[in-house]
Design a protein around this motif. Structure first.
Motif, PDB file in Angstrom:
ATOM      1  N   HIS A  35      37.936  39.527  42.488  1.00  0.00           N
ATOM      2  CA  HIS A  35      37.980  40.294  43.732  1.00  0.00           C
ATOM      3  C   HIS A  35      36.955  41.419  43.671  1.00  0.00           C
ATOM      4  O   HIS A  35      36.934  42.214  42.720  1.00  0.00           O
ATOM      5  CB  HIS A  35      39.382  40.889  43.938  1.00  0.00           C
ATOM      6  CG  HIS A  35      39.539  41.634  45.230  1.00  0.00           C
ATOM      7  ND1 HIS A  35      39.631  41.002  46.455  1.00  0.00           N
ATOM      8  CD2 HIS A  35      39.611  42.963  45.497  1.00  0.00           C
ATOM      9  CE1 HIS A  35      39.766  41.895  47.414  1.00  0.00           C
ATOM     10  NE2 HIS A  35      39.743  43.103  46.861  1.00  0.00           N
TER      11      HIS A  35
ATOM     12  N   ASP B  96      45.540  35.967  49.110  1.00  0.00           N
ATOM     13  CA  ASP B  96      45.755  35.583  47.715  1.00  0.00           C
ATOM     14  C   ASP B  96      47.242  35.637  47.409  1.00  0.00           C
ATOM     15  O   ASP B  96      47.955  36.548  47.851  1.00  0.00           O
ATOM     16  CB  ASP B  96      45.002  36.537  46.773  1.00  0.00           C
ATOM     17  CG  ASP B  96      43.503  36.340  46.842  1.00  0.00           C
ATOM     18  OD1 ASP B  96      43.056  35.179  46.750  1.00  0.00           O
ATOM     19  OD2 ASP B  96      42.768  37.343  46.973  1.00  0.00           O
TER      20      ASP B  96
ATOM     21  N   VAL C 274      49.547  38.998  46.966  1.00  0.00           N
ATOM     22  CA  VAL C 274      48.714  39.951  46.243  1.00  0.00           C
ATOM     23  C   VAL C 274      48.164  40.958  47.252  1.00  0.00           C
ATOM     24  O   VAL C 274      47.518  40.580  48.234  1.00  0.00           O
ATOM     25  CB  VAL C 274      47.555  39.258  45.511  1.00  0.00           C
ATOM     26  CG1 VAL C 274      46.715  40.283  44.749  1.00  0.00           C
ATOM     27  CG2 VAL C 274      48.087  38.194  44.538  1.00  0.00           C
TER      28      VAL C 274
ATOM     29  N   TRP D  20      45.602  43.873  47.783  1.00  0.00           N
ATOM     30  CA  TRP D  20      44.425  44.511  47.203  1.00  0.00           C
ATOM     31  C   TRP D  20      44.302  45.929  47.740  1.00  0.00           C
ATOM     32  O   TRP D  20      44.130  46.134  48.939  1.00  0.00           O
ATOM     33  CB  TRP D  20      43.168  43.697  47.509  1.00  0.00           C
ATOM     34  CG  TRP D  20      43.175  42.355  46.846  1.00  0.00           C
ATOM     35  CD1 TRP D  20      43.440  41.151  47.436  1.00  0.00           C
ATOM     36  CD2 TRP D  20      42.947  42.090  45.464  1.00  0.00           C
ATOM     37  NE1 TRP D  20      43.381  40.140  46.503  1.00  0.00           N
ATOM     38  CE2 TRP D  20      43.072  40.685  45.279  1.00  0.00           C
ATOM     39  CE3 TRP D  20      42.640  42.885  44.360  1.00  0.00           C
ATOM     40  CZ2 TRP D  20      42.905  40.075  44.034  1.00  0.00           C
ATOM     41  CZ3 TRP D  20      42.477  42.281  43.116  1.00  0.00           C
ATOM     42  CH2 TRP D  20      42.603  40.897  42.964  1.00  0.00           C
TER      43      TRP D  20
ATOM     44  N   PRO E  93      44.610  45.157  42.230  1.00  0.00           N
ATOM     45  CA  PRO E  93      45.701  44.377  42.812  1.00  0.00           C
ATOM     46  C   PRO E  93      47.045  45.065  42.641  1.00  0.00           C
ATOM     47  O   PRO E  93      47.300  45.754  41.649  1.00  0.00           O
ATOM     48  CB  PRO E  93      45.663  43.077  41.998  1.00  0.00           C
ATOM     49  CG  PRO E  93      45.169  43.514  40.643  1.00  0.00           C
ATOM     50  CD  PRO E  93      44.191  44.623  40.917  1.00  0.00           C
ATOM     51  N   SER E  94      47.909  44.887  43.630  1.00  0.00           N
ATOM     52  CA  SER E  94      49.308  45.271  43.508  1.00  0.00           C
ATOM     53  C   SER E  94      50.140  44.041  43.838  1.00  0.00           C
ATOM     54  O   SER E  94      49.824  43.305  44.774  1.00  0.00           O
ATOM     55  CB  SER E  94      49.666  46.409  44.461  1.00  0.00           C
ATOM     56  OG  SER E  94      51.060  46.671  44.426  1.00  0.00           O
TER      57      SER E  94
END
Length: 496
Positions: A361, A430, A463, A465, A471-472
């Motif tokens: 990413h 994602d 996901v 971003w 990412p979280s």
């Protein structure tokens, strides 16, 4: 470009950050902490609490304990903590909070008969901004949230989903037998490949997938032990189909395991035969690769080079290593250790880093991995590197000091780990594919063996971003909205 006008949504009460937060310690049943080791939770409202450090112990210096006596007393109401102090703790021990919608685009129509937009821009509490589909009923719209069966697939650990170039989805996982739960003789005997046209069609009982056993192994040592067919992954490498899996290399011991490879002899992995290529090997003489307990290998390609990641024990400690591939079953460079268990959340039960998975990413390569024993404290950590860095150098990778995905007693998901990544069917987001348990059981509870517990299921998560490019993974099982009302938007008609 004109910026879109956004409307703030009502924030969840327990995420409203006032001048102070609260912190408390609590006792656990699975082990006795040493001096100054505390299990800490924080809250913004003394109602919903978040466990720091993946639920593992945190060593506190004496000066901290002297100014926060409520920690020693296990005061259930907690003691006050400044937001600055909390953010310092979160930087070290994580912030396992849900990611929720925080803003939605204001919709203004030129006339009552105008068609409202099919998508609007939304923002989240971690700074992510994206477009989401809206279904309209007149001037009232509902933001569509991800909808996947939970679990997606039952009794499958270490789930891996691959989306091919034709859009088809393929699923593999460690196969467990719920009918013989906790009996190792019946666990991990098959490698099963499942295929469907959409991600949703992969789910159990959909009736819209095909499935095939591509490899099977009888129990070993007179039928007393599992052959440990673990963590299978389907990869399409330079025009050919390959399956990576872990298996025993001994007819006597199920614990002498190594990474293996299968190859498909044709172009259709669901119809054409599969052949064994044997254990993964190295051309580097005298290298440490695959000389001890090794498992969980995965593949990724970057800048024209092919890489293999895997977990391997050295002195009974499981690290994650990387090397370059000459072909899908042969590495050709020395193994390099990227991460070694060092924090408490990596040391529960056993010192373990395993189950690597890669996602890219905005100029970075991210590698998630799983840590600790496979009970309810199993969790996910994170490494990342610049896409232009030398990926075979350990110094190129940075490691987060805390877990990035962990159990949640609020949603009832435990022992999260060994994930993979894929894209949604509409290619808009994602997704993280992971396994989890629905009960909190721990190593040390009598003769409980979590490895042979068929209660691990495959789940799907979004996901998120963040605005910082990181990412979280939110909280397992959490929705994208704190309240159902936050999914509702109302279009206004422009007045003259």
């Amino acid at each position: 470009m004109k910026s879109k006008k956004m409307t703030k949504l009502p924030a969840a009460d327990f995420l409203v950050r006032q001048e102070t937060a609260y912190i408390r310690s609590h006792t656990v049943t699975w082990e006795s902490p040493s001096d100054n080791q505390y299990y800490l939770e924080y809250s913004y409202d003394r109602s919903v609490w978040f466990a720091l450090n993946g639920g593992n112990a945190i060593p506190l210096p004496q000066d901290v304990l002297e100014v926060t006596p409520a920690l020693q007393a296990h005061d259930s109401s907690g003691c006050k903590l400044s937001l600055a102090a909390l953010e310092t703790l979160q930087a070290r021990y994580g912030a396992p909070e849900p990611v929720y919608l925080s803003e939605a685009e204001e919709v203004t129509l030129p006339s009552p008969d105008a068609e409202p937009p099919s998508k609007i821009t939304v923002s989240y509490t971690n700074g992510m901004r994206e477009e989401r589909t809206v279904i309209w009923d007149g001037l009232t719209g509902t933001i569509q949230e991800p909808r996947y069966a939970a679990p997606l697939i039952s009794h499958r650990a270490d789930p891996y989903i691959y989306r091919h170039t034709d859009g088809k989805y393929y699923f593999m996982a460690s196969h467990t037998d719920a009918g013989h739960n906790l009996d190792g003789r019946y666990q991990y005997l098959y490698l099963i490949l499942r295929c469907a046209d959409t991600l949703e069609d992969l789910t159990d009982n959909s009736g819209r997938y095909t499935e095939k056993i591509i490899y099977a192994h009888e129990p070993i040592n007179g039928g007393a032990m599992s052959p440990h067919l673990w963590a299978p992954e389907l990869h399409y490498i330079h025009g050919g189909w390959f399956v990576y899996y872990t298996a025993t290399i001994s007819d006597q011991s199920s614990w002498r395991i190594r990474p293996h490879c299968l190859a498909c002899t044709g172009s259709d992995p669901m119809r054409d035969p599969w052949i064994e290529k044997g254990p993964i090997r190295t051309t580097v003489e005298g290298d440490i690769a695959f000389t001890d307990f090794s498992l969980d290998h995965t593949y990724f390609s970057h800048n024209g080079r092919d890489y293999l990641l895997w977990a391997q024990k050295t002195n009974n400690i499981s690290d994650i290593l990387i090397a370059e591939l000459a072909d899908p079953w042969t590495i050709c460079t020395p193994a390099v250790c990227l991460t070694h268990p060092e924090y408490n959340w990596e040391l529960h039960g056993f010192p373990v880093n395993e189950g690597p998975a890669v996602i890219r990413h905005e100029g970075r390569i991210f590698m998630t991995f799983s840590a600790s024993g496979t009970d309810a404290l199993y969790c996910v950590g994170l490494l990342y590197a610049d896409e232009n860095a030398d990926l075979l150098k350990a110094a190129s990778w940075k490691k987060c000091p805390h877990p990035v995905f962990q159990s949640s007693s609020v949603t009832g998901y435990y022992g999260l780990g060994h994930n993979s990544f894929t894209r949604s069917t509409d290619d808009s987001e994602d997704l993280i594919i992971y396994h989890g348990r629905q009960e909190a059981r721990y190593l040390g509870e009598g003769d409980y063996q979590p490895l042979y517990d068929a209660g691990r299921n495959a789940y799907v998560g979004k996901v998120f971003w963040g605005s910082d490019g990181m990412p979280s993974f939110s909280v397992p099982g959490a929705p994208i909205a704190a309240r159902r009302a936050d999914l509702t938007v109302t279009a206004k008609v422009k007045t003259i």
